[in-house]
Write an enzyme that holds these catalytic residues in place. Structure first.
Site, PDB file in Angstrom:
ATOM      1  N   GLY A  97       0.749  -1.124  -0.106  1.00 47.99           N
ATOM      2  CA  GLY A  97      -0.092  -0.112   0.045  1.00 47.99           C
ATOM      3  C   GLY A  97       0.978   1.062   0.077  1.00 47.99           C
ATOM      4  O   GLY A  97       2.082   1.359   0.147  1.00 47.99           O
ATOM      5  N   GLY A  99       2.590   3.746   1.773  1.00 44.45           N
ATOM      6  CA  GLY A  99       2.975   3.972   2.831  1.00 44.45           C
ATOM      7  C   GLY A  99       3.589   5.296   3.022  1.00 44.45           C
ATOM      8  O   GLY A  99       3.865   5.930   4.103  1.00 44.45           O
ATOM      9  N   ARG A 100       3.959   6.018   1.895  1.00 49.50           N
ATOM     10  CA  ARG A 100       4.234   7.616   2.184  1.00 49.50           C
ATOM     11  C   ARG A 100       3.665   8.303   1.031  1.00 49.50           C
ATOM     12  O   ARG A 100       4.223   9.455   0.558  1.00 49.50           O
ATOM     13  CB  ARG A 100       5.699   7.775   2.100  1.00 49.50           C
ATOM     14  CG  ARG A 100       6.528   7.046   0.871  1.00 49.50           C
ATOM     15  CD  ARG A 100       7.950   7.257   0.780  1.00 49.50           C
ATOM     16  NE  ARG A 100       8.504   6.601  -0.309  1.00 49.50           N
ATOM     17  CZ  ARG A 100       9.543   7.476  -1.077  1.00 49.50           C
ATOM     18  NH1 ARG A 100       9.649   8.617  -0.606  1.00 49.50           N
ATOM     19  NH2 ARG A 100       9.984   6.736  -2.161  1.00 49.50           N
ATOM     20  N   LYS A 120       3.976  12.640  -2.763  1.00 49.80           N
ATOM     21  CA  LYS A 120       4.820  11.394  -2.472  1.00 49.80           C
ATOM     22  C   LYS A 120       5.743  12.112  -1.176  1.00 49.80           C
ATOM     23  O   LYS A 120       6.199  13.217  -1.518  1.00 49.80           O
ATOM     24  CB  LYS A 120       5.618  10.828  -3.345  1.00 49.80           C
ATOM     25  CG  LYS A 120       5.043   9.927  -4.383  1.00 49.80           C
ATOM     26  CD  LYS A 120       6.086   9.260  -5.307  1.00 49.80           C
ATOM     27  CE  LYS A 120       7.002   8.421  -4.520  1.00 49.80           C
ATOM     28  NZ  LYS A 120       7.792   7.695  -5.609  1.00 49.80           N
ATOM     29  N   GLY A 133       6.590   7.873   6.234  1.00 47.28           N
ATOM     30  CA  GLY A 133       6.211   8.363   5.378  1.00 47.28           C
ATOM     31  C   GLY A 133       6.368   9.707   4.801  1.00 47.28           C
ATOM     32  O   GLY A 133       5.640  10.187   3.847  1.00 47.28           O
ATOM     33  N   ARG A 183       3.142  13.791  -8.044  1.00 46.25           N
ATOM     34  CA  ARG A 183       3.241  12.865  -9.378  1.00 46.25           C
ATOM     35  C   ARG A 183       1.893  12.949  -9.781  1.00 46.25           C
ATOM     36  O   ARG A 183       0.734  12.856  -9.389  1.00 46.25           O
ATOM     37  CB  ARG A 183       3.458  11.369  -8.863  1.00 46.25           C
ATOM     38  CG  ARG A 183       3.601  10.357 -10.020  1.00 46.25           C
ATOM     39  CD  ARG A 183       4.423   9.268  -9.566  1.00 46.25           C
ATOM     40  NE  ARG A 183       3.797   8.528  -8.474  1.00 46.25           N
ATOM     41  CZ  ARG A 183       4.404   7.445  -7.991  1.00 46.25           C
ATOM     42  NH1 ARG A 183       5.644   6.800  -8.136  1.00 46.25           N
ATOM     43  NH2 ARG A 183       3.748   6.797  -7.000  1.00 46.25           N
ATOM     44  N   ARG A 190      -1.880  -0.827 -10.048  1.00 47.97           N
ATOM     45  CA  ARG A 190      -0.496  -2.045 -10.241  1.00 47.97           C
ATOM     46  C   ARG A 190      -0.963  -3.387 -10.303  1.00 47.97           C
ATOM     47  O   ARG A 190      -2.163  -3.708  -9.998  1.00 47.97           O
ATOM     48  CB  ARG A 190       0.412  -1.672  -9.056  1.00 47.97           C
ATOM     49  CG  ARG A 190       0.668  -0.189  -8.775  1.00 47.97           C
ATOM     50  CD  ARG A 190       1.045   0.002  -7.237  1.00 47.97           C
ATOM     51  NE  ARG A 190       1.348   1.214  -6.779  1.00 47.97           N
ATOM     52  CZ  ARG A 190       2.379   2.122  -6.691  1.00 47.97           C
ATOM     53  NH1 ARG A 190       3.409   1.452  -7.127  1.00 47.97           N
ATOM     54  NH2 ARG A 190       2.331   3.236  -6.638  1.00 47.97           N
ATOM     55  N   ASP A 259       4.348  -4.481  -7.372  1.00 52.84           N
ATOM     56  CA  ASP A 259       3.709  -3.428  -6.912  1.00 52.84           C
ATOM     57  C   ASP A 259       4.265  -2.111  -7.879  1.00 52.84           C
ATOM     58  O   ASP A 259       3.848  -1.010  -7.434  1.00 52.84           O
ATOM     59  CB  ASP A 259       4.151  -3.105  -5.465  1.00 52.84           C
ATOM     60  CG  ASP A 259       5.313  -3.130  -5.061  1.00 52.84           C
ATOM     61  OD1 ASP A 259       6.063  -4.027  -5.388  1.00 52.84           O
ATOM     62  OD2 ASP A 259       5.938  -1.985  -4.701  1.00 52.84           O
ATOM     63  N   ASP A 269       7.631   4.747 -10.513  1.00 52.53           N
ATOM     64  CA  ASP A 269       8.663   4.629  -9.302  1.00 52.53           C
ATOM     65  C   ASP A 269      10.140   4.609  -9.736  1.00 52.53           C
ATOM     66  O   ASP A 269      10.675   3.538 -10.451  1.00 52.53           O
ATOM     67  CB  ASP A 269       8.239   3.497  -8.360  1.00 52.53           C
ATOM     68  CG  ASP A 269       7.056   3.553  -7.696  1.00 52.53           C
ATOM     69  OD1 ASP A 269       6.870   4.675  -7.358  1.00 52.53           O
ATOM     70  OD2 ASP A 269       6.182   2.604  -7.368  1.00 52.53           O
TER      71      ASP A 269
END
Length: 501
Positions: A97, A99-100, A120, A133, A183, A190, A259, A269
């Site tokens: 998930g 997380g940040r 992000k 985070g 972003r 995903r 992911d 990413d």
């Protein structure tokens, strides 16, 4: 499930939000707001992208530090952290998930496409797994540079809307300035999003997610006889095309976990990613890729492996007969290999100036790559200088000098010219086509690190701005910036890259 768009929150709001993902069932995400920061400062705002998205650019330039840091929630936003699972270096983790990262919402851009807006480094979420985070400035600048460079190269990618300093530190191996990256993505769904529900045996949610993805990304499949199988094939085809394009420019993603593979077909990413200097099919930069799982030449196979994991989540929807469903999945995975090979070969033909197909082309291409590897030659420079050789035999020495074994390269050039002679394009048209397929400028790793170091140590963003400018025009000759096309000198080479967490 009702996917009818809601009305924008306000005509004067900086974001005309229409948040379809937030209308999915509550188990798809966690509602959470960004954690305020101490003293936000807007480093960079992508006004051109904001205008493309139909945003109020002037309002965002005025209030951007507060909005892009998470201190101010704009009207119409419905902040949430998405739930997903994933295979990380081959090991399945049933809950990851955001997380940040926190998605503010979605907008419909001027082209009619739905786009996510995500922060992000905006604070802890229920998926933070004991993390803070937060994001450090370096990874934020890296993602800004690389994602915008990928867009300029014509490769499907998430985009950078803004970068903001938080005014407070983050604690990693050392104390670093904190930052938030904004972003933009076609979506953040995903392979791991499907895995999250499949791992719980929740096929109803898998089907709901598949229906949503078809509606959002592949609406032409809604009337297909087997819509979920058609969805899988469409996702596989996009991934095959995407990864081929990575290889064409020497890009190494570095962390191709499930992911980190979108179903929209965008690159996502950019933590430990890098572009090769000297060509090496086994090249790895990521400090966490200890065994080369995600090396340059392994990326097509990893793409297929990840798609097999997606197939495992969807196969019950392919066909009511289990054996038939499995056979369909296997056939599609085999087809992925053929699609990838065609995209890769077509792109490599373009790079060496071939517009027609002949049986020996792959051997000609592979022999050049072998010479590059054996001769420790720079990937980008070889192909760019080949452009000059296409128009002028007198340019060959500039190409040959890149190799440690120049004699073998001269023999290859002789074979290449024999092949090119059977083409129909004239010399000028061929050189122009090759120039459009071979970038002169990529965000070379040492340049990215220099920009990050200057910003982190001295709050000097001039190198960051210069690199953004040069890489925004990768296929143009920029004589005034010739140094940015050069590989690293002794002592400048970057051997390892690191995740941003």
């Amino acid at each position: 499930m009702n996917y009818v768009p809601s009305q924008p929150a306000s005509e004067t709001a900086p974001f005309p939000f229409d948040n379809s993902y937030a209308r999915l069932p509550a188990n798809f995400y966690a509602r959470v707001e960004p954690t305020p920061v101490a003293e936000p400062w807007l480093i960079k705002f992508n006004r051109k992208l904001a205008e493309e998205l139909g945003l109020e650019a002037e309002a965002l330039e005025r209030d951007g530090a507060a909005i892009f840091s998470g201190n101010k929630i704009p009207p119409g936003a419905e902040p949430l952290a998405m739930a997903y699972a994933g295979h990380q270096f081959g090991t399945f983790v049933p809950q990851l998930g955001d997380g940040r990262a926190i998605m503010l919402g979605e907008v419909i851009d001027r082209g009619g496409k739905r786009r996510d807006i995500q922060l992000k480094g905006s604070g802890q979420t229920p998926y933070s797994r004991r993390g803070d985070g937060r994001a450090a400035l370096g990874p934020v600048l890296r993602e800004y540079i690389i994602s915008e460079a990928m867009h300029a190269l014509g490769i499907p990618t998430t985009r950078a809307l803004a970068a903001t300093i938080t005014g407070q530190p983050v604690y990693r191996e050392q104390i670093l300035p904190g930052a938030v990256f904004t972003r933009v993505a076609a979506s953040h769904i995903r392979v791991g999003t499907f895995q999250f529900f499949a791992a719980r045996g929740d096929m109803e949610s898998v089907k709901t997610l598949a229906d949503y993805v078809i509606e959002r990304h592949y609406p032409e499949l809604k009337d297909s006889e087997k819509p979920y199988f058609s969805l899988f094939k469409a996702v596989a085809a996009r991934q095959a095309a995407l990864i081929a394009r990575w290889l064409h420019v020497g890009f190494i993603h570095g962390v191709m976990n499930t992911d980190n593979m979108t179903v929209s077909g965008e690159t996502i990413d950019f933590g430990p990613c890098a572009f090769m200097d000297a060509y090496d099919p086994k090249k790895v930069f990521s400090s966490i890729d200890q065994f080369g799982r995600y090396a340059y030449a392994n990326q097509p196979g990893i793409g297929q492996w990840n798609l097999a994991r997606l197939a495992e989540t969807l196969v019950p929807l392919f066909d009511p007969v289990a054996d038939t469903a499995v056979n369909l999945a296997n056939d599609a995975l085999t087809e992925y290999g053929s699609i990838f090979q065609k995209h890769w070969l077509d792109g490599m033909r373009r790079k060496i100036g071939l517009a027609t197909d002949e049986d020996g082309d792959i051997e000609l291409i592979q022999s050049l790559l072998t010479l590059m590897h054996e001769g420790n030659a720079d990937f980008s420079l070889v192909f760019r200088r080949l452009v000059a050789s296409a128009g002028d035999n007198g340019s060959d020495p500039a190409l040959v000098e890149l190799f440690e074994k120049p004699g073998a390269v001269s023999a290859w050039l002789h074979d290449w010219r024999g092949r090119v002679a059977r083409e129909t394009l004239d010399t000028g048209a061929r050189a122009a086509a090759m120039r459009a397929a071979n970038p002169a400028f990529i965000p070379r790793n040492h340049r990215v690190e220099q920009a990050i170091d200057a910003a982190t140590r001295d709050a000097d963003f001039s190198l960051f701005e210069a690199l953004l400018d040069v890489t925004s025009r990768p296929y143009e000759d920029q004589p005034e910036h010739e140094a940015y096309a050069a590989p690293p000198r002794a002592g400048e080479e970057v051997l390892q890259t690191f995740c941003g967490t």
